[in-house]
Design an enzyme around this catalytic site. Structure first.
Site, mmCIF file in Angstrom:
data_model
loop_
_atom_site.group_PDB
_atom_site.id
_atom_site.type_symbol
_atom_site.label_atom_id
_atom_site.label_comp_id
_atom_site.label_asym_id
_atom_site.label_seq_id
_atom_site.Cartn_x
_atom_site.Cartn_y
_atom_site.Cartn_z
ATOM 1 N N GLY A 65 -13.127 -13.617 5.704
ATOM 2 C CA GLY A 65 -13.865 -12.971 7.105
ATOM 3 C C GLY A 65 -14.472 -12.345 6.864
ATOM 4 N N GLY A 114 -10.703 -16.937 4.057
ATOM 5 C CA GLY A 114 -11.106 -18.009 5.996
ATOM 6 C C GLY A 114 -12.058 -19.376 5.171
ATOM 7 C CD GLU A 137 -5.980 -14.312 1.899
ATOM 8 O OE1 GLU A 137 -7.096 -15.240 1.882
ATOM 9 O OE2 GLU A 137 -5.411 -14.479 0.479
ATOM 10 C CG ASP A 145 -5.499 -15.098 7.042
ATOM 11 O OD1 ASP A 145 -5.623 -15.019 6.427
ATOM 12 O OD2 ASP A 145 -5.851 -14.898 8.325
#
Length: 351
Positions: A65, A114, A137, A145
């Site tokens: 992302g 992402g 992450e 996530d």
């Protein structure tokens, strides 16, 4: 609409191609919205039988992302725009995960964060020699996530916990071995395979399985027993102690322990709890509710802005984590990160 995603129909196949090569096709909010809109249109279009998801030029499939945007939100608007991004990105992840028509994701390049979130919901996930898969992450104080809790917790042999904590990068053959990819194909064959899928979208499984030969041996396989042993616990301190107990005699354990020493202790504890909780959930939507609660909070906690500064902005690789050690990350802090959001603020699927 946005030029960062190319959306076409080829006969009976819908085609989504990420087109932000300078950023390794990292997702923006506009890109998420464009993909969601296309999928919604095709869901109701009986002439579309399958979806192909790939990237335009460059060495990235999707590197994640828009991290710089998220950090800017954390520092300047209290996380409001960042939470909006997470909310809508997670809607796209869930839309893909529950999509009625088969999606084929060609992970021919860097597939991280992402990018994992839009690749792993696909029924067919094609890796190549160019695939570099990771959930990195813990190195930037975020958490794995975009459905990572669901996908990683369902890999065997504690491989998911290993990937979530260390941010280890896997190549295409390793992705196939772990079950992250469903197929492994040499990249020079992709154009031909896509053309055949357009021609016969009802025969995707056969088309992808026919021509490929034997994939390379997965390097991670030789460490599978060590991963299962040392990453067995859902308590972070136990994992560290297990590696420390053998690191004088085991270079692999020493390397992984050193790697974990660079990661956000808060994120590592969040990730272990996230995967443990997700493995007990019945639906992907429930997982995304949980992950949105986490995202809403870690976005504005100190580790995220600091991790992005150290790794991506200044590139000094010297993050000062807060809390600084695993022992200082209290159960109360973790509980507060996972707690329900106020009414009206929880994540909801796309209508």
């Amino acid at each position: 609409m946005t030029d960062d995603v190319l959306i076409h129909k080829h006969g009976r196949v819908g085609h989504i191609s990420l087109n932000r090569p300078k950023a390794l096709h990292a997702l923006t909010l506009d890109m998420c919205h464009a993909m969601s809109a296309a999928l919604s249109d095709w869901a109701d279009d009986d002439s579309v039988e399958a979806i192909v998801l790939d990237h335009a030029e460059g060495r990235g499939f999707c590197a994640g992302g828009d991290i710089a945007f998220l950090r800017n939100s954390a520092l300047n608007d209290g996380g409001v725009s960042g939470r909006k991004f997470f909310h809508d990105e997670y809607q796209l992840n869930h839309q893909m995960m529950t999509y009625a028509k088969p999606i084929v994701a060609f992970m021919d390049g860097i597939t991280m964060g992402g990018g994992v979130g839009i690749a792993l919901p696909a029924k067919f996930r094609v890796a190549t020699e160019n695939t570099r898969f990771a959930m990195p992450e813990t190195g930037i104080g975020l958490f794995p996530d975009v459905g990572g809790g669901w996908h990683l917790s369902r890999l065997g042999g504690r491989v998911g916990q290993f990937l979530a904590l260390t941010g280890a990068r896997m190549d295409g053959a390793e992705c196939l071995w772990a079950g992250i990819a469903t197929h492994y194909v040499p990249s020079e064959m992709l154009a031909e395979l896509k053309a055949r899928i357009v021609e016969k979208p009802d025969r995707i499984a056969g088309i992808l399985s026919e021509p490929v030969g034997t994939p390379p041996k997965a390097r991670i396989e030789s460490n599978a027993d060590k991963i299962a042993k040392h990453f067995a616990s859902d308590r972070y301190e136990d994992i560290l102690a297990s590696l420390e107990a053998v690191m004088e005699d085991d270079d692999w354990a020493a390397k992984e322990r050193d790697t974990l020493g660079t990661k956000s202790p808060q994120t590592c504890k969040v990730a272990l709890r996230q995967l443990a909780d997700s493995s007990k959930l019945d639906s992907f939507a429930d997982n995304m509710v949980m992950e949105y609660r986490i995202a809403s909070r870690v976005l504005t906690r100190p580790d995220f802005a600091e991790g992005v500064r150290a790794v991506i902005v200044d590139k000094t690789n010297d993050p000062q984590w807060d809390p600084a050690t695993p022992e200082e990350v209290s159960e109360d802090l973790i509980d507060s990160i996972f707690a329900a959001l106020p009414e009206g603020e929880e994540w909801v699927p796309l209508k």
